[in-house]
Scaffold this active site. Structure first.
Site, PDB file in Angstrom:
ATOM      1  N   CYS A 294      42.940  26.917  28.921  1.00  0.00           N
ATOM      2  CA  CYS A 294      43.723  25.745  29.279  1.00  0.00           C
ATOM      3  C   CYS A 294      42.852  24.493  29.168  1.00  0.00           C
ATOM      4  O   CYS A 294      41.764  24.522  28.594  1.00  0.00           O
ATOM      5  CB  CYS A 294      44.264  25.873  30.703  1.00  0.00           C
ATOM      6  SG  CYS A 294      45.159  27.406  31.020  1.00  0.00           S
TER       7      CYS A 294
ATOM      8  N   ARG B  87      48.450  24.302  30.227  1.00  0.00           N
ATOM      9  CA  ARG B  87      48.397  25.760  30.221  1.00  0.00           C
ATOM     10  C   ARG B  87      48.690  26.361  28.854  1.00  0.00           C
ATOM     11  O   ARG B  87      49.677  26.010  28.198  1.00  0.00           O
ATOM     12  CB  ARG B  87      49.394  26.348  31.234  1.00  0.00           C
ATOM     13  CG  ARG B  87      49.222  27.856  31.386  1.00  0.00           C
ATOM     14  CD  ARG B  87      50.163  28.466  32.396  1.00  0.00           C
ATOM     15  NE  ARG B  87      49.796  29.869  32.604  1.00  0.00           N
ATOM     16  CZ  ARG B  87      50.628  30.812  33.017  1.00  0.00           C
ATOM     17  NH1 ARG B  87      51.879  30.509  33.295  1.00  0.00           N
ATOM     18  NH2 ARG B  87      50.211  32.059  33.172  1.00  0.00           N
ATOM     19  N   LEU B  88      47.806  27.296  28.442  1.00  0.00           N
ATOM     20  CA  LEU B  88      48.057  28.216  27.339  1.00  0.00           C
ATOM     21  C   LEU B  88      48.231  29.577  27.998  1.00  0.00           C
ATOM     22  O   LEU B  88      47.261  30.177  28.477  1.00  0.00           O
ATOM     23  CB  LEU B  88      46.886  28.221  26.357  1.00  0.00           C
ATOM     24  CG  LEU B  88      47.032  29.085  25.100  1.00  0.00           C
ATOM     25  CD1 LEU B  88      48.142  28.548  24.205  1.00  0.00           C
ATOM     26  CD2 LEU B  88      45.719  29.132  24.317  1.00  0.00           C
ATOM     27  N   SER B  89      49.449  30.081  28.065  1.00  0.00           N
ATOM     28  CA  SER B  89      49.771  31.258  28.877  1.00  0.00           C
ATOM     29  C   SER B  89      49.269  32.532  28.211  1.00  0.00           C
ATOM     30  O   SER B  89      49.699  32.866  27.103  1.00  0.00           O
ATOM     31  CB  SER B  89      51.289  31.360  29.084  1.00  0.00           C
ATOM     32  OG  SER B  89      51.786  30.178  29.660  1.00  0.00           O
ATOM     33  N   ILE B  90      48.383  33.259  28.928  1.00  0.00           N
ATOM     34  CA  ILE B  90      47.799  34.486  28.391  1.00  0.00           C
ATOM     35  C   ILE B  90      47.863  35.623  29.408  1.00  0.00           C
ATOM     36  O   ILE B  90      48.126  36.772  29.064  1.00  0.00           O
ATOM     37  CB  ILE B  90      46.349  34.227  27.933  1.00  0.00           C
ATOM     38  CG1 ILE B  90      46.359  33.313  26.700  1.00  0.00           C
ATOM     39  CG2 ILE B  90      45.613  35.531  27.626  1.00  0.00           C
ATOM     40  CD1 ILE B  90      45.020  32.814  26.280  1.00  0.00           C
TER      41      ILE B  90
ATOM     42  N   ASN C   1      40.229  26.538  33.716  1.00  0.00           N
ATOM     43  CA  ASN C   1      40.235  26.720  32.264  1.00  0.00           C
ATOM     44  C   ASN C   1      39.367  27.920  31.941  1.00  0.00           C
ATOM     45  O   ASN C   1      38.175  27.926  32.262  1.00  0.00           O
ATOM     46  CB  ASN C   1      39.684  25.458  31.579  1.00  0.00           C
ATOM     47  CG  ASN C   1      39.394  25.676  30.104  1.00  0.00           C
ATOM     48  OD1 ASN C   1      40.054  26.469  29.448  1.00  0.00           O
ATOM     49  ND2 ASN C   1      38.387  24.975  29.581  1.00  0.00           N
TER      50      ASN C   1
ATOM     51  N   GLU D  94      38.974  32.436  31.310  1.00  0.00           N
ATOM     52  CA  GLU D  94      39.433  33.778  31.650  1.00  0.00           C
ATOM     53  C   GLU D  94      38.395  34.457  32.534  1.00  0.00           C
ATOM     54  O   GLU D  94      37.188  34.349  32.277  1.00  0.00           O
ATOM     55  CB  GLU D  94      39.632  34.640  30.392  1.00  0.00           C
ATOM     56  CG  GLU D  94      40.609  34.073  29.372  1.00  0.00           C
ATOM     57  CD  GLU D  94      42.052  34.052  29.845  1.00  0.00           C
ATOM     58  OE1 GLU D  94      42.351  34.721  30.860  1.00  0.00           O
ATOM     59  OE2 GLU D  94      42.876  33.369  29.206  1.00  0.00           O
TER      60      GLU D  94
ATOM     61  N   VAL E 246      38.893  34.104   6.356  1.00  0.00           N
ATOM     62  CA  VAL E 246      39.123  32.934   5.514  1.00  0.00           C
ATOM     63  C   VAL E 246      38.145  32.959   4.349  1.00  0.00           C
ATOM     64  O   VAL E 246      36.984  33.324   4.497  1.00  0.00           O
ATOM     65  CB  VAL E 246      38.977  31.618   6.322  1.00  0.00           C
ATOM     66  CG1 VAL E 246      37.577  31.466   6.898  1.00  0.00           C
ATOM     67  CG2 VAL E 246      39.346  30.405   5.477  1.00  0.00           C
TER      68      VAL E 246
ATOM     69  N   GLY F 263      32.372  36.688  17.102  1.00  0.00           N
ATOM     70  CA  GLY F 263      31.030  37.275  17.118  1.00  0.00           C
ATOM     71  C   GLY F 263      29.914  36.315  17.448  1.00  0.00           C
ATOM     72  O   GLY F 263      28.736  36.657  17.273  1.00  0.00           O
TER      73      GLY F 263
END
Length: 595
Positions: free
Chosen positions: A2, A49-52, A74, A76, A294, A369
């Site tokens: 977030c 919020r970025l809901s996870i 913000n 995890e 990519v 990584g």
């Protein structure tokens, strides 16, 4: 994942909600799924919020069960299921299944000392209404940024500097020492930022801020590099023992990083680091993993997507691959620089953003990584440090700066105007490392430089790049190699288990040998390679001339005649790409800052 913002008034006046709303609006990209505000007396808190995790009931700001503490968070917390179970046994009445509430529960039951139990990537602000104090806390490795300033009777903080600037534009005075550091090292290190009045909360630290303006800084985690020989009466850990324990810790780290209520993907370059992460994730994920790669064009020498495709087939992932052309990458450049809080001359911001934007079309979370090179010793320069460990003196050591060198001191003196130039723009810990023979040398040169890179180059360049580019695309990037239990263990090992005169990442390669095909773990390091030198002779030539050479305002910073000479030499075939790119990014960033 977030974004957070907030203010604490220092003059007794009530906080203004509209100020927090203005700040929050600048970081909507960090949390497009929702927003919230809390205003109480002198404090105002904002959240995107970025809901996870706990999609239904995990909204913020969130209050503790007793109503004393309010939190914006913000990041995890990877060990929150275990913490939650323990806190339930202690009687905390949870209202949600979110990791956010675990932070509040720890504080209610154990105070700030409880924060030491958190394992994850995080930056959060907690307002204690009873004690009238604001706590700002940042994770151990510095994976999540947190900025603050003391301005106009307000203590103000945010996940991005642009939020502070939006409400308090008077913070914009440039820090001359930061400019010198940038042109020395391509990033801005330590607690400083490009702006004199804006600072960073240090990794592994919390700030205790009171309404009367008192600020107390408390480090809660410090990493100690291992000595080259065991303590008296002890014994050295063997390579076989280290391999077994590292394998266990990596498996645990990746397992915890897979926790989410949404699908999780993996950034997959086909190199050792990301492939190792995938190998553990594929074993432990309950869902089919998605992988993302990519490449620059179909037949370009920079295209390594075929290695990634092989790994994806081996582990049965749903693989996504994108091939971008030079115009497509360069079209992103103005957007990227516009959103940078401060200059960062790392070419890899371009492919990182392109891949983040691509992955965000499919998932909200990816594993990455980053961190393996700085933890296990993945750069060529570490060979020199291994040589120093064999010498009876360390006189050459001071000639080897950690991280890249952009302009050497004499060239930087020619580049910058006399009133801008500073002779030694080093961080205090680098001053000690390079000029105090007693500092870290007992740990050995390999471990000393790994320690320095973990605390500087990794935090302020690589992790900043991952956070800024991922969040610009509304994507959360998780970094299992920086799980703090893994970092502590590997840092405790003899440097000879990581780097020798001939080999790098010895320990990690031993672990990967049993997991990956030989063509992967025996590949030389490649990394994100971007043809910036060619672009400056071609597609970016006119841009450089317009933004740098033909803008008279740049004369306040640079000797433009020196830059014209450098650019002419590059056009004629000399390689000045890193120096010219750093200047272009700085000038382009300056234009966007003013506009």
């Amino acid at each position: 994942m977030c974004g957070i913002t907030g203010i604490l008034t220092l003059d007794g006046s009530p906080a203004k909600r509209e100020t927090v709303e203005k700040m929050n609006g600048t970081i909507a990209h960090r949390g497009p799924d929702g927003h919230g505000f809390f205003v109480d007396g002198p404090v105002g808190l904002g959240h995107r919020r970025l809901s996870i995790i706990d999609l239904e009931s995990g909204s913020q700001p969130m209050r503790s069960a007793n109503g004393q503490a309010t939190l914006v968070f913000n990041g995890e917390i990877y060990n929150y299921p275990t913490l939650r179970e323990d806190l339930l046994k202690k009687g905390y009445p949870f209202q949600t299944h979110s990791d956010t509430e675990c932070i509040l529960a720890l504080y209610q039951l154990e105070g700030e000392e409880g924060f030491k139990k958190l394992s994850g990537m995080f930056a959060f602000a907690l307002w204690d209404s009873r004690q009238q104090r604001l706590l700002l806390v940042r994770d151990r490795a510095g994976m999540k940024p947190l900025y603050f300033a003391n301005v106009r009777g307000h203590f103000v903080f945010a996940s991005e500097i642009k939020a502070i600037r939006a409400a308090f534009p008077e913070v914009e005075e440039i820090d001359r020492s930061a400019v010198n550091f940038y042109f020395s090292r391509q990033y801005i290190g330590g607690e400083t930022t490009i702006f004199q009045k804006v600072k960073k909360v240090k990794p592994g630290t919390w700030l205790d801020v009171r309404p009367e303006g008192q600020i107390r800084e408390t480090p809660y985690w410090q990493l100690t590099p291992a000595p080259p020989s065991p303590p008296e009466g002890g014994r050295s850990v063997s390579l076989a023992e280290a391999e077994k324990r590292t394998d266990e810790l990596l498996a645990n780290a990746v397992r915890s990083h897979l926790i989410a209520d949404v699908p999780v993907g993996v950034f997959l370059s086909g190199g050792l680091d990301s492939s190792t992460v995938l190998s553990y994730a594929a074993e432990q994920s309950e869902r089919k993993l998605q992988t993302f790669s990519v490449g620059f064009g179909e037949n370009n020498e920079l295209n390594e997507t075929h290695f990634a495709k092989k790994l994806a087939q081996r582990y049965g992932t749903e693989h996504h691959e994108i091939h971008v052309t030079e115009p497509e990458v360069l079209d992103c450049l103005p957007h990227i620089i516009r959103h940078m809080d401060q200059p960062l001359a790392d070419y890899a911001v371009l492919p990182t953003y392109v891949m983040s934007r691509f992955a965000a079309q499919h998932v909200k979370v990816v594993l990455s990584g980053e961190g393996a090179d700085e933890l296990f010793g993945g750069y060529k320069r570490y060979h020199a440090y291994a040589l120093f460990d064999r010498l009876p003196f360390s006189g050459f050591f001071k000639n080897w700066l950690p991280g890249p060198s952009v302009f050497k001191p004499n060239d930087r003196k020619r580049l910058l105007n006399p009133d801008v130039f500073i002779e030694t723009p080093l961080l205090p810990q680098e001053q000690q490392l390079l000029f105090d023979k007693n500092y870290f040398v007992p740990a050995g040169h390999v471990n000393s430089m790994l320690y320095t890179d973990l605390h500087n180059w990794l935090v302020d360049d690589l992790l900043m790049k991952v956070d800024k580019m991922g969040m610009l695309a509304s994507l959360e990037a998780r970094i299992p190699f920086l799980d703090h239990t893994l970092v502590e263990y590997v840092a405790s090992l003899d440097g000879r288990l990581k780097v020798s005169l001939k080999a790098k990442k010895i320990l990690l390669r031993r672990v990967a040998t049993k997991r990956l095909p030989p063509e992967i773990f025996n590949r030389p390091k490649h990394g994100f390679t971007v043809p910036v030198g060619d672009w400056l002779r071609g597609a970016l030539r006119e841009t450089f001339e317009e933004v740098v050479l033909n803008d008279p305002s740049n004369a306040a910073w640079f000797d433009l005649d020196f830059l014209k000479k450098l650019f002419a030499e590059h056009l004629q075939g000399k390689n000045h790409r890193l120096q010219l790119w750093a200047v272009l990014v700085f000038c382009w960033w300056g234009r966007n800052r003013v506009s």
